[in-house]
Motif scaffolding. Structure first.
Motif, mmCIF file in Angstrom:
data_model
loop_
_atom_site.group_PDB
_atom_site.id
_atom_site.type_symbol
_atom_site.label_atom_id
_atom_site.label_comp_id
_atom_site.label_asym_id
_atom_site.label_seq_id
_atom_site.Cartn_x
_atom_site.Cartn_y
_atom_site.Cartn_z
ATOM 1 N N PHE A 63 34.076 32.280 -40.897
ATOM 2 C CA PHE A 63 34.529 32.670 -42.236
ATOM 3 C C PHE A 63 36.042 32.863 -42.277
ATOM 4 C CE2 PHE A 63 30.025 34.101 -42.241
ATOM 5 C CZ PHE A 63 29.563 33.203 -43.186
ATOM 6 N N THR A 64 36.724 31.973 -41.596
ATOM 7 C CA THR A 64 38.181 31.935 -41.601
ATOM 8 C C THR A 64 38.611 30.580 -41.066
ATOM 9 O OG1 THR A 64 40.211 32.994 -40.788
ATOM 10 C CG2 THR A 64 38.364 32.893 -39.264
ATOM 11 N N ALA A 65 39.826 30.183 -41.386
ATOM 12 C CA ALA A 65 40.389 28.976 -40.780
ATOM 13 C C ALA A 65 41.475 29.336 -39.776
ATOM 14 C CB ALA A 65 40.964 28.070 -41.871
ATOM 15 N N THR A 66 41.665 30.637 -39.549
ATOM 16 C CA THR A 66 42.765 31.128 -38.728
ATOM 17 C C THR A 66 42.229 31.850 -37.497
ATOM 18 O OG1 THR A 66 44.060 31.454 -40.751
ATOM 19 C CG2 THR A 66 44.871 32.523 -38.751
ATOM 20 N N ALA A 67 42.737 31.501 -36.337
ATOM 21 C CA ALA A 67 42.323 32.175 -35.106
ATOM 22 C C ALA A 67 42.611 33.669 -35.191
ATOM 23 C CB ALA A 67 43.058 31.579 -33.911
ATOM 24 N N PHE A 68 41.685 34.449 -34.640
ATOM 25 C CA PHE A 68 41.789 35.907 -34.545
ATOM 26 C C PHE A 68 41.602 36.615 -35.887
ATOM 27 C CE2 PHE A 68 44.823 34.398 -31.118
ATOM 28 C CZ PHE A 68 43.839 34.364 -30.149
ATOM 29 N N ARG A 69 41.046 35.899 -36.850
ATOM 30 C CA ARG A 69 40.577 36.527 -38.072
ATOM 31 C C ARG A 69 39.088 36.232 -38.204
ATOM 32 N NH1 ARG A 69 43.950 38.783 -41.533
ATOM 33 N NH2 ARG A 69 42.569 38.451 -43.304
ATOM 34 N N GLY A 70 38.486 36.624 -39.316
ATOM 35 C CA GLY A 70 37.063 36.378 -39.479
ATOM 36 C C GLY A 70 36.237 37.139 -38.458
ATOM 37 N N ASN A 71 35.070 36.602 -38.139
ATOM 38 C CA ASN A 71 34.133 37.286 -37.240
ATOM 39 C C ASN A 71 33.857 36.405 -36.029
ATOM 40 O OD1 ASN A 71 32.317 39.064 -36.173
ATOM 41 N ND2 ASN A 71 30.924 39.090 -37.918
ATOM 42 N N PRO A 72 34.249 36.846 -34.831
ATOM 43 C CA PRO A 72 34.004 36.027 -33.646
ATOM 44 C C PRO A 72 32.545 36.075 -33.215
ATOM 45 C CG PRO A 72 35.051 38.086 -33.012
ATOM 46 C CD PRO A 72 34.985 38.086 -34.511
ATOM 47 N N ALA A 73 32.025 34.929 -32.842
ATOM 48 C CA ALA A 73 30.679 34.836 -32.273
ATOM 49 C C ALA A 73 30.746 33.955 -31.041
ATOM 50 C CB ALA A 73 29.696 34.248 -33.281
ATOM 51 N N ALA A 74 29.968 34.308 -30.036
ATOM 52 C CA ALA A 74 29.805 33.425 -28.884
ATOM 53 C C ALA A 74 28.670 32.456 -29.187
ATOM 54 C CB ALA A 74 29.503 34.237 -27.631
ATOM 55 N N VAL A 75 28.824 31.233 -28.732
ATOM 56 C CA VAL A 75 27.807 30.200 -28.932
ATOM 57 C C VAL A 75 27.493 29.585 -27.574
ATOM 58 C CG1 VAL A 75 27.223 28.027 -30.065
ATOM 59 C CG2 VAL A 75 28.647 29.713 -31.259
ATOM 60 N N CYS A 76 26.237 29.680 -27.174
ATOM 61 C CA CYS A 76 25.793 29.187 -25.871
ATOM 62 C C CYS A 76 24.810 28.036 -26.099
ATOM 63 C CB CYS A 76 25.129 30.329 -25.105
ATOM 64 S SG CYS A 76 24.746 29.955 -23.393
ATOM 65 N N LEU A 77 25.084 26.888 -25.499
ATOM 66 C CA LEU A 77 24.232 25.707 -25.663
ATOM 67 C C LEU A 77 23.261 25.610 -24.495
ATOM 68 C CD1 LEU A 77 26.858 23.054 -26.847
ATOM 69 C CD2 LEU A 77 25.553 24.691 -28.213
ATOM 70 N N LEU A 78 21.971 25.529 -24.800
ATOM 71 C CA LEU A 78 20.925 25.553 -23.777
ATOM 72 C C LEU A 78 20.238 24.198 -23.676
ATOM 73 C CD1 LEU A 78 19.237 28.999 -24.586
ATOM 74 C CD2 LEU A 78 21.075 28.523 -22.952
ATOM 75 N N GLU A 79 20.391 23.558 -22.528
ATOM 76 C CA GLU A 79 19.657 22.321 -22.259
ATOM 77 C C GLU A 79 18.196 22.626 -21.943
ATOM 78 O OE1 GLU A 79 20.427 19.104 -22.203
ATOM 79 O OE2 GLU A 79 22.584 19.174 -22.585
ATOM 80 N N ASN A 80 17.963 23.769 -21.279
ATOM 81 C CA ASN A 80 16.618 24.157 -20.856
ATOM 82 C C ASN A 80 16.312 25.567 -21.337
ATOM 83 O OD1 ASN A 80 16.156 21.758 -19.077
ATOM 84 N ND2 ASN A 80 17.912 22.634 -17.996
ATOM 85 N N ALA A 81 15.037 25.902 -21.334
ATOM 86 C CA ALA A 81 14.635 27.255 -21.729
ATOM 87 C C ALA A 81 15.252 28.270 -20.777
ATOM 88 C CB ALA A 81 13.117 27.369 -21.715
ATOM 89 N N LEU A 82 15.629 29.405 -21.324
ATOM 90 C CA LEU A 82 16.283 30.471 -20.573
ATOM 91 C C LEU A 82 15.304 31.629 -20.415
ATOM 92 C CD1 LEU A 82 19.220 30.965 -19.512
ATOM 93 C CD2 LEU A 82 19.664 32.142 -21.669
#
Length: 525
Positions: free
Chosen positions: A248-267
């Motif tokens: 919800f921003t186009a600018t680094a260090f604004r908006g809300n940071p989220a981590a995104v983890c990509l899973l090839e296999n079940a965790l």
């Protein structure tokens, strides 16, 4: 710039134990503001910036020296290799007897009537050390509820910047045996509790050396970090692609940071929570392939789950936006629309010229009797004038519309007391608190139809910077109040973020926002 950054667990040999710190290597000088912005983005107790002292210096991927010297605000500090770890050469700081009555209010606020055996103060580090009675054991210290929230208001002279609780080790014969235990709290610098604190042991070391008559000791910080050797369901160790995106921003260090983890296999099930706790952001999203033949570049359907550092949540807007941004912009997914299978049903994210549009459910909020939630409201915002109260049973969010006499600056600076709320409302009926305010008259640039802030201490989030899920309730409410189906909203957190909203004919809502991807790396577990 592209800066190398790492997260390492200190004072442990096991992933997801000890104290995580971010380490950023600087080839060139960084301006002062950028240090703080990066540290705030990483959201760990500390981020370290290691810089070259001379242009001809180099880090060398496998540094060949047996000892490293760091030039710091505390003078030169050395770190040397050892067979079973790394040895830090740190200063020792004495702690002097402290009169109880001078700090009685602080101690009582933090630990209530817990018995105290000794109190010391370290003027060099501004740490107050409280030794608990020898009648207590390790389990007591581990489970002791410490109320840190009011401490910065009670002690604001700058004399105290950290609180150490410590306890004598139990008799020998244990495996392993520890000479003393401790916990460390520094709400004055934004660290409610630090998992393992080397600097606190520069005080604990000389204190317990004198008390025990020993020069070699073993200490344990009795925090709540639990370790685990994570693996996928086949038992293999993994390297997982991980990103941080500001939503919800186009600018680094604004908006809300989220981590995104990509899973090839079940965790493994508990691994999701371990990773979310490690990333320590309001949410970590796990995007998984639904079929073995799927791939992140060409498939259009994925599984999606969201975890706070404390628990899984049924819906999260900003982490969905972040997930779509990673797939669209970093992985170069070829589809115009992505479909995520979630606890809240199917959610879609589609490309737009100036952002990403989320197709989310729209949740109504119904009038709420003030007297049923009076204690909650008074605790959170005191005597602030409330114009309307609504409750959303689908999302378990309580919406408070503040008086139209207030403006945006009032909402931005309003001090909201979230710490006691989970104790006041513990039925599970309320899981989030929305404060909202009507937008100010037109003519502003930019103009917003309404403002909001969002708090969810029930799931470990004192305040969320920008909350897509809250806008599934806010959109319904303000559309009815303003007689509009297209609106622009601003969430007035410290970081701030904006959303473009369009109510759909099918009873759902489109939430549009930008995203800035600020970190790309590999999680080794």
């Amino acid at each position: 710039m592209k800066l190398p950054i790492f997260i390492a667990e200190a004072f442990t040999a096991t992933a997801f134990r000890g104290n995580p710190a971010a380490v950023c290597l600087l080839e060139n000088t960084l301006d002062d503001d950028s240090h703080q912005l990066i540290a705030r983005e990483m959201n760990l107790s500390e981020t370290a910036f290691v810089r070259k002292l001379q242009p001809t210096d180099n880090f060398t991927q496998k540094n060949t020296n047996s000892t490293l010297t760091f030039t710091t605000m505390s003078g030169e500090l050395k770190a040397r290799r050892a067979e079973d770890g790394i040895v830090l050469d740190f200063p020792l700081y004495p702690a002097f007897p402290q009169d109880f009555h001078e700090v009685e209010d602080l101690i009582k606020a933090a630990i209530g009537d817990t018995l105290v055996q000794d109190i010391r103060y370290s003027p060099d580090t501004k740490n107050l050390m409280v030794r608990l009675s020898d009648s207590y054991d390790r389990s007591f210290l581990e489970t002791l509820r410490v109320n840190t929230e009011p401490l910065p208001r009670m002690e604001k002279t700058g004399r105290v910047r950290g609180l150490i609780l410590t306890l004598r080790g139990e008799p020998g014969g244990q495996t392993p045996h520890y000479d003393f235990y401790s916990r460390y709290f520094a709400p004055w610098v934004g660290v409610a509790e630090d998992p393992v604190t080397g600097s606190a042991h520069t005080i604990l070391g000389p204190y317990w050396s004198e008390e025990l008559g020993k020069k070699d000791m073993r200490g344990s910080e009795a925090g709540s970090q639990q370790g685990s050797n994570l693996a996928d369901r086949t038992g293999r160790k993994m390297k997982l692609p991980i990103f941080i995106a500001d939503a919800f921003t186009a600018t680094a260090f604004r908006g809300n940071p989220a981590a995104v983890c990509l899973l090839e296999n079940a965790l493994a099930e508990d691994a999701h929570q371990q990773i979310a706790r490690e990333m320590n952001l309001s949410e970590t999203a796990f995007v998984r392939k639904l079929q073995p033949s799927d791939n992140f570049t060409q498939s259009s359907r994925f599984g999606l789950r969201w975890f706070t550092p404390e628990s899984e949540v049924p819906l999260c807007g900003h982490a969905t936006l972040a997930s779509a941004a990673v797939l669209f912009h970093k992985i170069k997914n070829t589809n115009s629309t992505l479909t995520f299978t979630t606890m809240s049903g199917e959610l879609k994210a589609r490309r737009a010229e100036d952002g990403i549009v989320l197709d989310f459910p729209l949740y109504p909020a119904f009038p709420q009797d003030f007297h049923e939630v009076e204690d909650l409201i008074k605790t959170a915002i005191g005597d602030t004038v409330v114009q309307d109260i609504r409750y959303s049973p689908d999302t378990r969010k309580l919406l408070l519309r503040l008086s139209d006499s207030y403006d945006r600056s009032f909402l931005e600076t309003l001090r909201v007391n979230t710490e006691p709320l989970p104790r006041i409302e513990k039925t599970g009926r309320v899981r989030g608190l929305i404060l909202t305010l009507r937008g100010e008259p037109g003519g502003q640039t930019p103009h917003y139809d309404f403002y909001s802030r969002y708090f969810a201490p029930w799931i470990g989030l004192p305040e969320d910077p920008v909350t897509g899920a809250a806008h599934t309730v806010l959109s319904s409410y303000w559309s009815q109040q303003l007689g509009k189906r297209e609106m622009r909203a601003f969430q007035c957190s410290r970081r701030g973020g904006e959303l473009d909203i369009a109510l759909r004919p099918d009873g759902r809502v489109d939430l549009k926002g930008g995203a800035a991807i600020v970190l790309e790396g590999t999680l080794k577990v």
